[in-house]
Design an enzyme around this catalytic site. Structure first.
Site, PDB file in Angstrom:
ATOM      1  N   GLU A 152       0.805  -1.223   0.000  1.00 26.53           N
ATOM      2  CA  GLU A 152       0.000   0.000   0.000  1.00 26.53           C
ATOM      3  C   GLU A 152       0.839   1.274   0.000  1.00 26.53           C
ATOM      4  OE1 GLU A 152      -0.669  -2.564   2.023  1.00 26.53           O
ATOM      5  OE2 GLU A 152      -2.683  -3.186   1.448  1.00 26.53           O
ATOM      6  N   HIS A 170      -9.403  -4.767  11.342  1.00 24.53           N
ATOM      7  CA  HIS A 170     -10.105  -4.626  10.066  1.00 24.53           C
ATOM      8  C   HIS A 170     -11.423  -3.874  10.219  1.00 24.53           C
ATOM      9  CE1 HIS A 170      -7.266  -7.678   8.808  1.00 24.53           C
ATOM     10  NE2 HIS A 170      -7.723  -7.667   7.588  1.00 24.53           N
TER      11      HIS A 170
END
Lengths: 458, 329
Positions: free
Chosen positions: A192, A261
């Site tokens: 990322e 998450h």
């Protein structure tokens, strides 16, 4: 004309220092770069180099002298052929720094603060009355938005993990590789930080990237590039270099995926000047706002929600349907209380409003949709009408969007309030995995109802 | 490389060599002046000088074509001057004035020029590396033949995003030249203490990126290596790494006392490997220029630098309304 060597400032905060040692004496020839003295600052002993070439004429401040103010002449330097002559008296005061030309007078700042005039509620519909609508999921609406913009503009491309051959981890980009090819729908490695930086560079280079994060939880790996590179460069370049880019993906809790998450980043990104932040609830907003985001010349944080992807809403059948960034939507008009929410929080807000209506409480429900800029006017106008406000969001309580709205309402509409504003938020805990605990950690419809009853004194 | 080499025969004309001399000298004198203005309190914050490293940017700019892009870290003044940005605008940005490249809102570490394809000026160590690859991505996407010079230091070479970028630059065959300016110190930590391999350029091998080491104190060697790297990129063969061994004479920033190395070490490099002296000698021994010619160049450079300092002092502070502009487009 002899050059005065001045006591230098050798750190961002130094105002005075000790002239610890001279490494040259009067009559010595120096050239630029030669170390001529050692100077002690509060932090360190620094070597001080000559800038100009010449002969040391007079040493004006003896070594060992403490508290020598920055810009005091400490020696003179003679240029080619000059004689030392009389020693000038060392000025006790530091040479006045060159007078800095004054700037132009300030204009009134155009900060993203609410307007001072009586705020007006924005009740304009998103599409003209009578327009045909179709039922569409948020997932389909997002794909249509990207595909329409990619058809229209060659510079728009999509990159992210599993966006191409896998058709999207959440199937948002289904079919896009087939239509646009691998040049414009690009699978990245799981990296990322790196691919976000590459996308930012591509935007500086004139393209319009859409970056999909598999979830915004993973964007924390890349947040330096989002905040320091994408958001600030326009300002740091004096307006030369903008960064037209969209960062999108699911945000907040899904179901039973645990603490790493499940975070809602709405309040984090909404804090950053230079970004635009949107968080749609419905499919039409997902479509209309994503199209606006792709066209926007600024970096846009586009926060989706995994649970909402499969929900179906009315979406207008129009050639080019967009929703402007920065405009709230009044979902339900009411008189007794204003419920402000966004994203999946709207689900609780609307459910609560339905149930409250059964109890004879009329709630006005506002979907902010954009969190930067925020449509303060619509919120304030509504609160001035209902005199009560409850905010609903899934994120953590400290420094939440609700906190900010409460402060704004207090500043701008204090006299209209009949009760303190209540913020309904996620709980101040990492998201637990156990089903019962997860439920407790999230905001609920019942909590919204309880908050409304509290502010309406029922 | 410590010992002075025999002056090689330049493979460029005397005029070209003179230009390199002029450009390197401009950077050095500009930086000395910046140091002086910092000392006078006219420049604030952090100020990282490029003195000693001049041959790197001048050599690589000699290998670049119109349309090629460049970006670097916060030690960026030399890069800006070498790509033709106006010394007045750079110096006025250092003093935080309206006439600066970023209207005084960026400062020493954050400057840009769209016109000269200079993409910053980045204050976060290593952040410019993926951005540079992204610029190369945009060129490849558009199908032009430009390359991007992505400069970073030996310190940044230990950042994770550099290797994420190497990987993607290699799989996507991006036309990017990674220029590692190895000045041997990451702020105060020597390469020996911070970096597992003595030859940073070999780290590209793990990604299939060719690389080579270059004497960064020799402008001609840098130019030659740059041309090779550019040719590689323009041929569509993907990224290339140049590890350019150089040396900064000054501290990491103006407030660095540089106690992590000896004065003798610095002095030895200055005396034996100085990139400007090296070209000066070539010019004189090759009879491309006389002492008087060089004096004239010195004078010309001094005038440019003094003018930039005057401009930087006389340019007004940005209008207070500038606080609220350029936040969003």
């Amino acid at each position: 004309m002899a050059i005065e060597i001045l006591m230098p400032a050798l750190s961002p905060t130094m105002e005075e220092g000790t002239l610890a040692k001279w490494l040259v004496k009067e009559g010595d020839t120096v050239s630029s770069g030669d170390i001529i003295a050692e100077i002690e600052t509060d932090k360190a002993t620094m070597e001080f180099e000559a800038v100009d070439e010449g002969v040391i004429g007079h040493i004006l401040v003896a070594e060992g002298t403490e508290n020598v103010k920055v810009n005091t002449a400490i020696a003179t330097l003679l240029e080619d052929g000059e004689e030392a002559g009389e020693a000038p008296a060392p000025s006790s005061e530091p040479a006045a720094a060159d007078s800095t030309p004054a700037p132009a007078q300030a204009k009134a700042p155009e900060a993203s603060t609410p307007a001072e005039d009586a705020p007006k509620m924005n009740l304009e519909p998103d599409w003209p009355e009578g327009t045909e609508v179709k039922q569409q999921t948020v997932r389909e609406a997002l794909r249509d938005a990207m595909a329409e913009e990619m058809r229209a503009t060659e510079e728009v491309f999509l990159m992210g993990e599993e966006v191409a051959e896998y058709q999207g981890a959440y199937k948002i980009s289904q079919g896009m590789l087939d239509e646009f090819g691998s040049k414009r729908v690009i699978d990245t490695p799981i990296t990322e930080h790196g691919f976000t930086g590459i996308a930012v560079g591509a935007a500086f280079g004139g393209l319009k990237p859409i970056v999909e994060f598999m979830t915004f939880n993973f964007a924390m790996q890349a947040i330096d590039q989002i905040v320091n590179s994408a958001a600030k460069t326009l300002y740091m370049s004096g307006g030369q270099m903008g960064c037209p880019i969209v960062f999108r993906g699911p945000n907040g809790a899904a179901a039973r995926v645990g603490a790493q998450h499940s975070q809602d980043y709405a309040a984090w990104y909404a804090q950053i000047p230079g970004l635009r932040v949107v968080m749609p609830y419905s499919a039409s907003d997902a479509k209309g706002l994503l199209k606006s985001a792709i066209r926007d010349p600024n970096p846009v944080i586009f926060l989706e929600n995994e649970i909402l992807y499969g929900r179906t809403f009315d979406v207008p059948v129009m050639d080019d349907f967009t929703v402007p960034i920065g405009k709230a939507r009044v979902w339900r008009e009411g008189d007794d209380v204003t419920i402000v929410s966004f994203g999946i929080g709207m689900q609780y807000a609307l459910e609560a409003a339905d149930k409250l209506a059964e109890d004879g409480i009329s709630a006005e429900v506002i979907d902010l949709r954009s969190l930067r800029p925020i449509d303060y006017d619509t919120v304030l106008a509504s609160v001035m009408k209902t005199n009560r406000c409850v905010t609903v969001e899934e994120g953590f309580p400290v420094g939440s969007i609700g906190n900010h709205l409460s402060a704004t309402i207090m500043e701008k509409a204090f006299d209209y309030l009949d009760a303190p504003v209540i913020n309904c938020t996620g709980k101040d805990v990492p998201m637990p995995y156990a089903a019962n605990l997860e439920k407790l950690a999230l905001v609920t419809t019942d909590e919204v109802i309880a908050a409304v009853k509290q502010v309406t004194y029922r | 490389m410590a010992a002075k080499k025999a002056t090689p025969k330049p493979n460029v004309s005397g005029d070209t060599l003179k230009n390199y001399y002029r450009e390197m000298l401009l950077i050095r004198r500009f930086e000395e002046k910046a140091g002086q203005l910092y000392g006078m309190g006219l420049i604030g914050g952090f100020c990282h000088l490029y003195i000693g490293q001049e041959a790197v940017v001048v050599g690589l700019e000699a290998a670049a074509d119109e349309g090629d892009k460049r970006l670097t870290s916060y030690r960026d003044h030399g890069h800006m001057l070498a790509c033709g940005m106006d010394p007045n605008g750079v110096m006025a940005e250092l003093t935080g004035r309206e006439g600066g490249y970023s209207k005084g809102k960026g400062g020493s570490m954050h400057m840009f020029s769209k016109e000269k394809h200079f993409y910053g000026g980045h204050g976060i160590v290593g952040a410019q590396v993926p951005i540079g690859a992204g610029l190369a991505f945009s060129d490849k996407y558009k199908g032009n033949n430009n390359v991007t010079f992505t400069y970073f230091g030996d310190g940044a070479a230990n950042q994770g995003q550099v290797y994420e970028t190497f990987n993607m630059a290699a799989i996507w065959q991006l036309p990017v030249i990674f220029v590692i300016e190895n000045n041997q110190y990451a702020m105060g930590t020597s390469q020996q203490r911070s970096t597992s391999t003595p030859d940073i350029y070999t780290r590209g091998a793990a990604f299939g990126i060719p690389g080579e080491v270059v004497d960064g104190m020799d402008v001609l060697a840098v130019k030659e290596a740059g041309e090779k790297a550019v040719m590689h990129c323009r041929a569509g063969k993907g990224p290339y790494i140049l590890e350019v061994k150089t040396y900064r004479y000054r501290g990491h920033s103006m407030s660095d006392p540089a106690k992590y190395r000896t004065r003798e070490e610095v002095q030895r490099v200055r005396e034996e490997r100085d990139p400007i002296e090296r070209v000066r000698e070539m010019l004189l021994t090759g009879k491309h220029a006389s002492e008087d010619d060089l004096k004239a160049i010195d004078k010309e450079i001094k005038a440019i630098v003094n003018e930039s300092a005057e401009f930087a002092k006389s340019s007004p502070l940005p209008a207070e309304s500038e606080l609220w502009t350029d936040i969003v487009a």
